[in-house]
Structures are given as structure tokens and as C-alpha cells.
Design a protein around this motif. Structure first.
Motif, mmCIF file in Angstrom:
data_model
loop_
_atom_site.group_PDB
_atom_site.id
_atom_site.type_symbol
_atom_site.label_atom_id
_atom_site.label_comp_id
_atom_site.label_asym_id
_atom_site.label_seq_id
_atom_site.Cartn_x
_atom_site.Cartn_y
_atom_site.Cartn_z
ATOM 1 N N ILE A 98 -19.328 -2.815 -3.570
ATOM 2 C CA ILE A 98 -19.751 -2.305 -4.878
ATOM 3 C C ILE A 98 -18.958 -1.045 -5.224
ATOM 4 C CG2 ILE A 98 -21.699 -1.309 -6.128
ATOM 5 C CD1 ILE A 98 -23.517 -3.214 -4.541
ATOM 6 N N LYS A 99 -18.690 -0.238 -4.176
ATOM 7 C CA LYS A 99 -17.940 1.012 -4.407
ATOM 8 C C LYS A 99 -16.542 0.733 -4.971
ATOM 9 C CE LYS A 99 -20.727 4.244 -2.792
ATOM 10 N NZ LYS A 99 -21.622 4.565 -3.903
ATOM 11 N N VAL A 100 -15.922 -0.317 -4.455
ATOM 12 C CA VAL A 100 -14.553 -0.592 -4.918
ATOM 13 C C VAL A 100 -14.533 -1.696 -5.970
ATOM 14 C CG1 VAL A 100 -13.482 0.158 -2.770
ATOM 15 C CG2 VAL A 100 -14.090 -2.228 -3.060
ATOM 16 N N ALA A 101 -15.725 -2.013 -6.513
ATOM 17 C CA ALA A 101 -15.831 -3.152 -7.421
ATOM 18 C C ALA A 101 -14.874 -3.052 -8.593
ATOM 19 C CB ALA A 101 -17.257 -3.284 -7.926
ATOM 20 N N LYS A 102 -14.774 -1.834 -9.144
ATOM 21 C CA LYS A 102 -13.931 -1.703 -10.331
ATOM 22 C C LYS A 102 -12.493 -2.107 -10.032
ATOM 23 C CE LYS A 102 -14.027 1.532 -13.356
ATOM 24 N NZ LYS A 102 -14.070 2.881 -13.961
ATOM 25 N N ARG A 103 -12.046 -1.756 -8.833
ATOM 26 C CA ARG A 103 -10.672 -2.097 -8.478
ATOM 27 C C ARG A 103 -10.521 -3.615 -8.289
ATOM 28 N NH1 ARG A 103 -8.708 2.089 -4.236
ATOM 29 N NH2 ARG A 103 -9.935 3.469 -5.559
ATOM 30 N N ILE A 104 -11.539 -4.241 -7.662
ATOM 31 C CA ILE A 104 -11.458 -5.695 -7.474
ATOM 32 C C ILE A 104 -11.432 -6.400 -8.823
ATOM 33 C CG2 ILE A 104 -12.664 -7.729 -6.595
ATOM 34 C CD1 ILE A 104 -13.769 -6.077 -4.374
ATOM 35 N N LEU A 105 -12.266 -5.914 -9.747
ATOM 36 C CA LEU A 105 -12.347 -6.585 -11.042
ATOM 37 C C LEU A 105 -11.056 -6.425 -11.822
ATOM 38 C CD1 LEU A 105 -15.999 -5.736 -12.086
ATOM 39 C CD2 LEU A 105 -15.095 -7.792 -11.023
ATOM 40 N N ARG A 106 -10.250 -5.429 -11.439
ATOM 41 C CA ARG A 106 -8.997 -5.231 -12.158
ATOM 42 C C ARG A 106 -7.840 -6.026 -11.541
ATOM 43 N NH1 ARG A 106 -7.959 0.776 -12.631
ATOM 44 N NH2 ARG A 106 -10.191 0.953 -12.432
ATOM 45 N N VAL A 107 -8.104 -6.737 -10.429
ATOM 46 C CA VAL A 107 -7.036 -7.550 -9.832
ATOM 47 C C VAL A 107 -6.555 -8.561 -10.868
ATOM 48 C CG1 VAL A 107 -6.557 -9.357 -8.139
ATOM 49 C CG2 VAL A 107 -7.824 -7.331 -7.464
ATOM 50 N N PRO A 108 -5.250 -8.559 -11.141
ATOM 51 C CA PRO A 108 -4.762 -9.452 -12.199
ATOM 52 C C PRO A 108 -4.874 -10.911 -11.788
ATOM 53 C CG PRO A 108 -2.932 -8.361 -11.107
ATOM 54 C CD PRO A 108 -4.176 -7.771 -10.533
ATOM 55 N N ARG A 109 -5.653 -11.672 -12.549
ATOM 56 C CA ARG A 109 -5.862 -13.070 -12.177
ATOM 57 C C ARG A 109 -4.637 -13.925 -12.466
ATOM 58 N NH1 ARG A 109 -10.977 -15.516 -14.463
ATOM 59 N NH2 ARG A 109 -11.015 -13.818 -15.967
ATOM 60 N N ALA A 127 -16.431 -11.862 -5.949
ATOM 61 C CA ALA A 127 -16.416 -10.861 -7.015
ATOM 62 C C ALA A 127 -15.402 -11.172 -8.100
ATOM 63 C CB ALA A 127 -16.139 -9.479 -6.421
ATOM 64 N N VAL A 128 -14.436 -12.032 -7.826
ATOM 65 C CA VAL A 128 -13.461 -12.369 -8.861
ATOM 66 C C VAL A 128 -13.990 -13.559 -9.664
ATOM 67 C CG1 VAL A 128 -11.118 -13.156 -9.320
ATOM 68 C CG2 VAL A 128 -11.546 -11.532 -7.482
ATOM 69 N N PRO A 129 -14.223 -13.377 -10.962
ATOM 70 C CA PRO A 129 -14.734 -14.488 -11.753
ATOM 71 C C PRO A 129 -13.759 -15.661 -11.718
ATOM 72 C CG PRO A 129 -14.840 -12.446 -12.993
ATOM 73 C CD PRO A 129 -14.056 -12.159 -11.763
ATOM 74 N N GLY A 130 -14.304 -16.859 -11.644
ATOM 75 C CA GLY A 130 -13.453 -18.044 -11.603
ATOM 76 C C GLY A 130 -13.180 -18.515 -10.189
ATOM 77 N N LEU A 131 -13.500 -17.695 -9.196
ATOM 78 C CA LEU A 131 -13.356 -18.144 -7.807
ATOM 79 C C LEU A 131 -14.756 -18.288 -7.241
ATOM 80 C CD1 LEU A 131 -10.524 -15.787 -6.463
ATOM 81 C CD2 LEU A 131 -10.350 -17.768 -7.928
ATOM 82 N N SER A 132 -15.140 -19.495 -6.859
ATOM 83 C CA SER A 132 -16.518 -19.721 -6.427
ATOM 84 C C SER A 132 -16.633 -19.673 -4.909
ATOM 85 C CB SER A 132 -16.994 -21.081 -6.936
ATOM 86 O OG SER A 132 -16.271 -22.101 -6.290
ATOM 87 N N ALA A 133 -17.877 -19.661 -4.433
ATOM 88 C CA ALA A 133 -18.114 -19.629 -2.989
ATOM 89 C C ALA A 133 -17.618 -20.915 -2.339
ATOM 90 C CB ALA A 133 -19.601 -19.434 -2.706
ATOM 91 N N THR A 134 -17.780 -22.035 -3.056
ATOM 92 C CA THR A 134 -17.309 -23.311 -2.517
ATOM 93 C C THR A 134 -15.789 -23.287 -2.375
ATOM 94 O OG1 THR A 134 -19.032 -24.245 -3.876
ATOM 95 C CG2 THR A 134 -17.599 -25.772 -2.755
ATOM 96 N N MET A 135 -15.136 -22.699 -3.369
ATOM 97 C CA MET A 135 -13.686 -22.574 -3.302
ATOM 98 C C MET A 135 -13.291 -21.706 -2.114
ATOM 99 S SD MET A 135 -11.400 -21.122 -6.339
ATOM 100 C CE MET A 135 -9.672 -20.815 -6.275
ATOM 101 N N ALA A 136 -14.071 -20.641 -1.858
ATOM 102 C CA ALA A 136 -13.786 -19.780 -0.716
ATOM 103 C C ALA A 136 -13.757 -20.605 0.567
ATOM 104 C CB ALA A 136 -14.833 -18.667 -0.607
ATOM 105 N N VAL A 137 -14.728 -21.499 0.719
ATOM 106 C CA VAL A 137 -14.783 -22.313 1.934
ATOM 107 C C VAL A 137 -13.634 -23.317 1.963
ATOM 108 C CG1 VAL A 137 -16.216 -23.812 3.336
ATOM 109 C CG2 VAL A 137 -17.264 -22.117 1.899
ATOM 110 N N ALA A 138 -13.383 -23.953 0.801
ATOM 111 C CA ALA A 138 -12.314 -24.955 0.768
ATOM 112 C C ALA A 138 -10.980 -24.326 1.169
ATOM 113 C CB ALA A 138 -12.217 -25.573 -0.626
ATOM 114 N N LEU A 139 -10.741 -23.088 0.719
ATOM 115 C CA LEU A 139 -9.476 -22.433 1.058
ATOM 116 C C LEU A 139 -9.459 -21.961 2.508
ATOM 117 C CD1 LEU A 139 -8.721 -20.310 -2.135
ATOM 118 C CD2 LEU A 139 -7.735 -22.475 -1.451
ATOM 119 N N LEU A 140 -10.652 -21.766 3.079
ATOM 120 C CA LEU A 140 -10.716 -21.311 4.480
ATOM 121 C C LEU A 140 -10.377 -22.442 5.453
ATOM 122 C CD1 LEU A 140 -13.868 -19.135 5.211
ATOM 123 C CD2 LEU A 140 -11.513 -18.602 5.748
#
Lengths: 157, 492
Positions: free
Chosen positions: B367-378, B23-36
Motif C-alpha cells: 500500500i505504501k508503494v501503491a502509487k508507484r505501482i499504479l504508475r507502471v506503464p502498462r 495491483a495492476v488493473p488488467g492483470l488478474s490473479a488467475t493470470m498470475a498463476v498461469a504465468l507462474l
């Protein structure tokens, strides 16, 4: 940062030639026709061909495309600083973490990056300290990664 | 194995993590795996795979959320229909767009899983008879697909592939056991670490991209998102063909080496528009394309595991990382994995089913908390990710050399992508380089240097023909077009 294709082509062509030269010195395997030089040699030949094609393509387009085109960020000192710090932080970690220790290195890097990216100083300092401690706890204590203590060795926990 | 409390806990945590990263723009699914990877490194094989499967499934879905609310795709896989989803939001239909993304992501994911369950063991059975000749052609076919089918710039794709193959040559790990390109450095005799390299290419490059990004952040236009599930059943009844077509295309594209969820979504959005009864509505906030490509991108995830598990040939960049992890866990992919350790394979199938089912409730929550996630300071998030990358790359071998590998890989990947070089072929080259060389050299020795030996077995010959066809396809297409042009000009 965009470069004309001819620049990439020339670099790749040079890389291919260097690799070809290096693999000439590789020993053969007695009784066999194929040795360790064959596979990288084929790749290098491919790089030479592709590099030459890219060089030709870039040369044809040299009037349409600039040799080097920097992004918008190059005009903004803040963005240049951020990018330099991203790379600098990794280098700093590589060269300072053993002596300085994980915690100070991590906290300093985080603080510098966040300040460059315009996080308010008080918040940046707090987050840098807490995050460094949390990541340290997670990797050092839970996953048992030997992160260096450095100057904090006397008070290691 | 799958229902142990520890595995379930890992899956729930990985889901939340995947939903967040997607949900955070700029962080991709591939990056999610690489960091895992650095974290899964310390787990048993099944929980480790569980974490990667769930995190990616969730991330591919939740990439739809910022696309819908900010007009910025959360992951590249959502880019195909971001404008469409945002247009729906503008029309006050954000719930429907998000709901369609969620429900049909799960449907597509389950479809892909079914294909995986049916196709993989059958293929593995078939592949047991393969010798080095067949494997050589198969790997070559995979690499060829990555260059010619999945990229619009074959020359640049070819170059990144060659660079990847060259990186794979470094070290002692070649049939002759001769140290190549090590520059006398002891660390390099072991080869370039695959995991630090992937962390660099997929995470460090994104951090650099964020640092030099001068675009202002997007604004959320929606105040409140209503019930996302209402009306989805009606959509499913209205567009059954689209769902099936999207899932089928997605699974197939996913199974093709080098092409992943993002290409699946683009292709199936285009296909949806082409075959639609109302193509004029596409782009104006019409849900049909979202239904089809939303199922395509999730089915591609499962499809990519088919060649990864059966042949050790990754179907996309995510499975390229997964293969690295499987080797670390001594679960070497290949047909024998299905005969010696079938329980592990069934556990993987099970994980896919569970991940796609729990996606619905967790997705609604997200989706319910989407607005809060989108406001996470990048600007806070990105420095933290950078530190995590450093520690993660270090943790694999406790080596600072790997941190350097990560940095170089990240900078090179950033530079190449900026200049229009596709990255996927490079990853495939690195992952498959060793396998290609080994099978090539073995085959050369077996056939005594006689190239005819490469096509003397029927399956090997057929594979060789397909490879040749893919290589010649661009040329044939050009000739055909030219032929048609001259034909039409003489007719006129």
C-alpha cells in the motif's frame, strides 16, 4: 467485437454436425457396446441442440441486435495496429524464431509492440533489448529451456 | 519442508509478484498463476505449490488497491466493492478502506484454510469408498454447478462447457486409446496441452483486451495513505457476524466448482447489504460491505482447494491450473493423496496459513508503494507479458505447437467473453473431460450398458438426484413464479 447470437449458434450447430459425422467412422471395441465415438458423440449432440437454441434466440432478436458490432477500437488505427501486432508477434515467433533465433525475434516483436502502444522510441528500443536478454538469461541459463540461437549461433554464449 | 530457506525465498518472491500483478488493473490473479506455471515447472512440488498459493492470496488482496485509489478493480474479485471503496477514498477514508481490505482478507483466508484443514481429510476418508459411479455423478455435479449456479446465462455456459469437453477429447488419452480429432498431426495425438491453453485463455486474452482498450487510464486521487491498521480492531468488534458470514459464504462458493473469488465477493456484498442494519449507506462509502466481501473473496481461494485436492475437481479457475501442475508433479489429486502422501497435504495447509499471515506486513508495504505501482506503464508491461507467455508456453514441452495452442485459446477466449459466454465452464470442461469420460465408460462397462446401474448404489443415487435437481431448478422456478402469478391474478 460482438456478433449476433445467431452467428455463434450456426457455427456451433455446424461444428456439432461435423463432429457427429467424424465420429461415425470410429471403430467399435469388440465385445463392448461403448467405443471411442460415444462420448464425443454425446457432446456433439449437445452442441447441436444448444447451437440450434442459440440460433433461434439470435434470430428472434435480429432486429434488436446488429449482426456484427465492432468495438470503439475499430475506428482507431492505433488500436487496430496494436491488436494485429499482438497476434502477429505470436505468429512471427512461431515461424521465425527457429531461423532468426530467440533474441532477434523477441527484440523485434517487443519493439514493434511498444512503438504501436506509444512508448517513446528510444526507451522502447532500450527496454526491448534489455528485456529480451533478461528473459533469455532466465529461461536459457537458469531454467535450461533450449531457446533457439538462430543467426546468432556463431556468437552463442 | 515448508520452512526450508528455498521455500521461504520462493514465498517472499511470489508474494511480491502476486501483490504487483493484483495491483495492476488488467492483470488478474488467475493470470498470475498461469504465468507462474512455466517457472514452477522447474521447481520441487512444495515450493511450486507455495508460489501459487502465496501469489494468489496476495493478488486477491492487492486487487483492492486500484479499486480504492483509481476506481478500477485490480482483479475481478475486487469489482463487487470497487465503487464503495472509491467512495470511501473520496471521503478521505482511503486508509480505512485499504486496511479493511487487507486485514479481513487475511482473516477470511485463514478461515477458509481452517475449513480446508478440517473438511478435506474427512471428505477424502469418505471418498475412498467411491467407485466410478460416484465419481461420474460427482464430476457431472461439478460441471452442472459451473453452468447453472455460477452463471446467469445457462445456455451460453452450457455451450462453453461442451466446447471444453470437446477439446478434452482430442488425442489418444481416452479409454479406448483411439486417436481422436488429431487430423493426422503427431503433436495432437498427445492432446491439447492444458497449460499453454490456460496461459492463452487467461493471459493472452487480457493482452488483446488491453490492446483494443480505448478508455483513458485512471487518475490517482490520493496524495498520501496514512496508517492502514488503525481502527481495524474496532471494525472487527463492530462487524463480527459480517466477517463470519462473509468467510463462510466465500468458502462455500469457492468450494463450488466453477465459482471463485469474484462470484463470492459479489454474492457476499449483496448479502451484506440485504442483512445490514443500515443498507441505505451502501454505495456511499460504507465499510461494512468491504469487510464482508473482502473476507469472502480470500476465503474462496482456500475453499476452492477442497474439491481440487480431494476429488481433482477444481473449485475455481485458479485451482484448475493448480490441478494441471499437480499432475505434472506426480501429485495426482484424489483421496489417495491424503493416505499415501499426507506430509504433502499438511505442507499445503501450512503454506496457506503462512501466506495469509505474511500478507499483512507485505500488504502494508505494498500500500505504501501503491502509487508507484499504479504508475507502471502498462504499454511497456503488456508487450513484456506477451513475450513471457510465448516463452512460457514453449518451455513446457519445448514445442512451437504449444505456442500456437496458446494463441488460438487466447483469441477464442477473448471473442467468447466479449460475447457474453462465461469462460469458467470451458476450463472445467477441459480439466474434467478426461475424468468424466473415463468414469462414464468404466461405469457403462461395469453395468453392461444398463443405465440403472448408475443409480444402484446409495451415494451415487443421491448425487444423481442432486444433479437432476440443479438441472431442473430453473424450470421449477419458472413454473413456481407462473403459478404464483396466476394465483395472485385470480385472487385479484
Amino acid at each position: 467485437m460482438k456478433f449476433n447470437d445467431a452467428i455463434f449458434g450456426a457455427i456451433l450447430l455446424a461444428l456439432g454436425i461435423v463432429v457427429l459425422a467424424v465420429v461415425q467412422g470410429y471403430p467399435g471395441i469388440p465385445g463392448q457396446q461403448v467405443g471411442p465415438a460415444l462420448f464425443p458423440g454425446l457432446i456433439a449432440a449437445g452442441l447441436c441442440v444448444c447451437g440450434a437454441m442459440l440460433l433461434a434466440k439470435g434470430w428472434r432478436e435480429r432486429h434488436a441486435a446488429a449482426w456484427v458490432r465492432l468495438g470503439d477500437w475499430a475506428a482507431s488505427p492505433r488500436h487496430v495496429l496494436s491488436a494485429a501486432l499482438v497476434i502477429g508477434a505470436v505468429l512471427f515467433y512461431m515461424f521465425a524464431s527457429e531461423r532468426l533465433g530467440f533474441l532477434p525475434t523477441a527484440a523485434i516483436s517487443l519493439l514493434a509492440l511498444m512503438l504501436a502502444m506509444r512508448v517513446p522510441p528510444g526507451r522502447a528500443l532500450l527496454i526491448a533489448l534489455v528485456a529480451a536478454l533478461l528473459i533469455h538469461a532466465a529461461f536459457y541459463k537458469l531454467l535450461r529451456v533450449p531457446l533457439p540461437w538462430g543467426v546468432l549461433m556463431p556468437i552463442a554464449w | 519442508m515448508v520452512f526450508e530457506p528455498y521455500t521461504i525465498l520462493v514465498m517472499v518472491l511470489a508474494s511480491l509478484y502476486g501483490l504487483f500483478v493484483g495491483a495492476v488493473p488488467g492483470l488478474s490473479a488467475t493470470m498470475a498463476v498461469a504465468l507462474l506455471v512455466p517457472v514452477t515447472f522447474f521447481m520441487q512440488p512444495i515450493p511450486a505449490i507455495a508460489a501459487m498459493v502465496t501469489a494468489t492470496a496476495m493478488a486477491i488482496f492487492s486487487g483492492d488497491i486500484p479499486g480504492c485509489l483509481l476506481r478500477i478493480p485490480g482483479t475481478p474479485a475486487s469489482a463487487a466493492y470497487t465503487d464503495e471503496a472509491f467512495a470511501m477514498t473520496r471521503k478521505g477514508m482511503a486508509e480505512t478502506a485499504l486496511g479493511a481490505g487487507l486485514v479481513f482478507s487475511a482473516v477470511g483466508g485463514l478461515f477458509g484454510t481452517v475449513v480446508l484443514i478440517v473438511a478435506a481429510p474427512a471428505l477424502a476418508d469418505f471418498a475412498l469408498n467411491f467407485s466410478s459411479f460416484e465419481y461420474f455423478w460427482l464430476v457431472l455435479l461439478g460441471l452442472t454447478c459451473a453452468v447453472f449456479i455460477t452463471s446467469d446465462r445457462p445456455l451460453k455456459g452450457m455451450i462453453t462447457l461442451l466446447l471444453g469437453l470437446l477439446v478434452a477429447c482430442v488425442g489418444l488419452g481416452n479409454p479406448a486409446g483411439f486417436p481422436r480429432f488429431t487430423f493426422g498431426n503427431a503433436e495432437m495425438t498427445g492432446g491439447i496441452g492444458m497449460i499453454p491453453m490456460m496461459i492463452g485463455m487467461f493471459a493472452i486474452s487480457e493482452v488483446i483486451r488491453f490492446a483494443v482498450d480505448t478508455l483513458p487510464p485512471g487518475e490517482v486521487v490520493v496524495e498520501k495513505v496514512g496508517s492502514v491498521l488503525s481502527g481495524q480492531w474496532a471494525l472487527a468488534k463492530k462487524y463480527p457476524v459480517q466477517i463470519l458470514r462473509g468467510s463462510l459464504l466465500g468458502t462455500a462458493v469457492g468450494a463450488l466448482p466453477g465459482a471463485g473469488a469474484d462470484i463470492a465477493a459479489w454474492m457476499s456484498y449483496a448479502m451484506s447489504k440485504k442483512f445490514s442494519k443500515e443498507p441505505e449507506k451502501f454505495g456511499t462509502g460504507h465499510v461494512e460491505g468491504i469487510v464482508e466481501s473482502g473476507s469472502a473473496n480470500n476465503s474462496a481461494l482456500a475453499g476452492a482447494w477442497i474439491p481440487a485436492l480431494v476429488f481433482g475437481i477444481p473449485g475455481d479457475s485458479i485451482t484448475a491450473i493448480v490441478i494441471g501442475v499437480l499432475y505434472m508433479k506426480n501429485l495426482n489429486p484424489g483421496p489417495t493423496l491424503f493416505t499415501t502422501n499426507p506430509q504433502n497435504i499438511y505442507a499445503v495447509f501450512m503454506l496457506f496459513i503462512i501466506a495469509n499471515i505474511i500478507m499483512i506486513p507485505l500488504g502494508i508495504l505494498c500500500i505504501k508503494v501503491a502509487k508507484r505501482i499504479l504508475r507502471v506503464p502498462r504499454n511497456v508491461l503488456m508487450p513484456l507479458i506477451l513475450l513471457f507467455c510465448i516463452v512460457g508456453a514453449f518451455a513446457i514441452n519445448n514445442s512451437l505447437f504449444d505456442v500456437g495452442v496458446m494463441l488460438v485459446a487466447g483469441m477464442v477466449a477473448y471473442l467468447l467473453e466479449e460475447n457474453g459466454f462465461p469462460i469458467a465452464p470451458a476450463i472445467l470442461g477441459v480439466v474434467l473431460g478426461g475424468m468424466l469420460e473415463e468414469n462414464f465408460i468404466t461405469s457403462m462397462i461395469k453395468s453392461d450398458g444398463n443405465l440403472a446401474g448408475f443409480v444402484s448404489r446409495p451415494i451415487a443415487a443421491s448425487l444423481a438426484a442432486v444433479v437432476l435437481l440443479v438441472w431442473l431448478a430453473p424450470l421449477l422456478k419458472k413454473l413456481w413464479l407462473r403459478g404464483r402469478r396466476t394465483a395472485s391474478s385470480t385472487a385479484a
